[in-house]
Design a protein around this motif. Sequence first.
Motif, short mmCIF file in Angstrom:
data_model
loop_
_atom_site.label_atom_id
_atom_site.label_comp_id
_atom_site.label_asym_id
_atom_site.label_seq_id
_atom_site.Cartn_x
_atom_site.Cartn_y
_atom_site.Cartn_z
N ASN A 193 0.82 -1.22 0.00
CA ASN A 193 0.00 0.00 0.00
C ASN A 193 0.86 1.27 0.00
N VAL A 194 1.92 1.27 0.80
CA VAL A 194 2.78 2.45 0.89
C VAL A 194 3.52 2.68 -0.43
N LEU A 195 4.14 1.65 -0.98
CA LEU A 195 4.93 1.85 -2.21
C LEU A 195 4.05 2.16 -3.40
N GLU A 196 2.87 1.55 -3.49
CA GLU A 196 1.97 1.86 -4.61
C GLU A 196 1.46 3.30 -4.49
N SER A 197 1.15 3.75 -3.28
CA SER A 197 0.73 5.14 -3.09
C SER A 197 1.85 6.11 -3.47
N CYS A 198 3.09 5.74 -3.13
CA CYS A 198 4.24 6.58 -3.51
C CYS A 198 4.41 6.66 -5.02
N LYS A 199 4.19 5.52 -5.69
CA LYS A 199 4.27 5.53 -7.16
C LYS A 199 3.18 6.43 -7.73
N GLU A 200 1.96 6.29 -7.24
CA GLU A 200 0.83 7.07 -7.75
C GLU A 200 1.04 8.57 -7.52
N MET A 201 1.65 8.93 -6.39
CA MET A 201 1.87 10.35 -6.04
C MET A 201 3.17 10.90 -6.64
N LYS A 202 3.87 10.03 -7.41
CA LYS A 202 5.14 10.44 -8.03
C LYS A 202 6.15 10.97 -7.00
N VAL A 203 6.21 10.26 -5.87
CA VAL A 203 7.19 10.60 -4.82
C VAL A 203 8.60 10.46 -5.40
N LYS A 206 11.57 10.11 -3.91
CA LYS A 206 12.46 9.09 -3.33
C LYS A 206 11.82 8.47 -2.10
N VAL A 207 11.97 7.16 -1.97
CA VAL A 207 11.49 6.42 -0.79
C VAL A 207 12.67 5.62 -0.23
N VAL A 208 12.86 5.72 1.09
CA VAL A 208 13.84 4.88 1.78
C VAL A 208 13.06 4.01 2.76
N SER A 209 13.06 2.70 2.54
CA SER A 209 12.38 1.76 3.44
C SER A 209 13.41 1.13 4.38
N ARG A 214 13.23 -2.87 -6.77
CA ARG A 214 13.87 -3.15 -8.06
C ARG A 214 12.84 -3.11 -9.21
N VAL A 215 11.68 -3.76 -8.99
CA VAL A 215 10.71 -3.83 -10.10
C VAL A 215 9.99 -2.50 -10.31
N TYR A 216 9.74 -1.75 -9.24
CA TYR A 216 9.17 -0.40 -9.40
C TYR A 216 10.14 0.49 -10.18
N HIS A 217 11.43 0.31 -9.91
CA HIS A 217 12.44 1.10 -10.63
C HIS A 217 12.50 0.69 -12.11
N ASN A 251 12.37 5.91 -7.74
CA ASN A 251 13.60 5.94 -6.96
C ASN A 251 13.30 5.43 -5.55
N PHE A 252 13.10 4.11 -5.45
CA PHE A 252 12.80 3.45 -4.18
C PHE A 252 14.03 2.65 -3.76
N THR A 253 14.50 2.85 -2.52
CA THR A 253 15.66 2.11 -2.03
C THR A 253 15.40 1.65 -0.60
N SER A 254 16.39 1.02 0.02
CA SER A 254 16.20 0.52 1.39
C SER A 254 17.51 0.48 2.15
N VAL A 255 17.37 0.54 3.47
CA VAL A 255 18.53 0.39 4.36
C VAL A 255 18.31 -0.83 5.24
N ILE A 256 19.41 -1.44 5.67
CA ILE A 256 19.33 -2.64 6.51
C ILE A 256 20.12 -2.37 7.80
N PRO A 257 19.42 -1.90 8.86
CA PRO A 257 20.15 -1.70 10.13
C PRO A 257 20.33 -3.01 10.87
N THR A 258 21.37 -3.06 11.68
CA THR A 258 21.51 -4.18 12.61
C THR A 258 20.60 -3.88 13.81
#
Length: 319
Positions: free
Chosen positions: A94-104, A106-109, A153-156, A162-169
């Motif tokens: 829901n969040v990523l599709e809404s971001c695509k629709e709103m032409k956000v 950049k997204v960092v998940s 990757r597929v949205y890009h 421009n959707f990316t992600s971080v992996i914290p410990t």
Amino acid sequence: MASKEGMVVVVTGGSGLVGQAIQSVIKETNPPNEKWIFLSSKDADLKNAEETRALFQKLKPTHVIHLAAMVGGLYRNMKYNCDFLRFNLQINDNVLESCKEMKVKKVVSCLSTCIFPDKTTYPIDETMVHNGPPHHSNYGYSMAKRMIDVMNRVYHEQYGCNFTSVIPTNVYGPYDNFNLEDGHVLPGLINKVHESQKNGTTLCVWGSGKPRRQFIYSRDLAKLMIWALREYPEITPIILSVGEEEEVSIKEAADLVIEAFDFKGEVIYDTSKSDGQFKKTASNTKLRKYLPDFKFTPIRQGIKETVEWFVQNQDIARK
């Protein structure tokens, strides 16, 4: 580099551990031409597509930090593996599709090191995410988080997003969930030591104390996530972590909590309780390539500050 003119940044899960840390850093730095909006579960049910879409249409974000998730510690994950999979898949879709629709722009998940394969070589790095199944104890949560990387990757590829992600410990700090069954290891230990000290009882640590973890202080993670939103140029994820040499055992972490409280009581380890994954040592080589001089908060100092916050904020601490 992201243009900072007229940025409207929406942070989902903005009232939790990492969201509160980002709020604190933004308040201190007060960046010009940036409006930051921190959402909580009261603003919308992100499992509901219509509510999510309506919220994003109202707020019109240019940038999003996506933290919202159904989360819990080892024992809650083992009990509700299916719920963790379904609800997190719904939220992320829901969040990523809404971001695509709103032409956000950049997204960092925010992902988690539990997404990495259970059977692997160490240290783990960003190329190894999909190399095998994750640990069975949190399979549902891990697979839902892993799918964010696939979605990015597929949205890009299909839409140029421009959707990316971080992996914290393992993250810890003020505003954590200190619940003994639902919380993660460090906040759970802080609550346990506090209770044992208050009641004059034996401190019982679940598990053997032998598993090893890299802990990152929430303020450090906040600074790095803001950097990622503004500067990190890749779609592929980046591990946000202290170095491999900073890894500590659960017993060493417990000892630091005991020291911070000046607890003098008896300590026992209940080895009938599950240890979970023995280690998940992560490499921060990629992060150091971008930020060679970033200074992490020493774990002794971070735990001391977290304990002080917990003791002073008993009325609002999640227990």
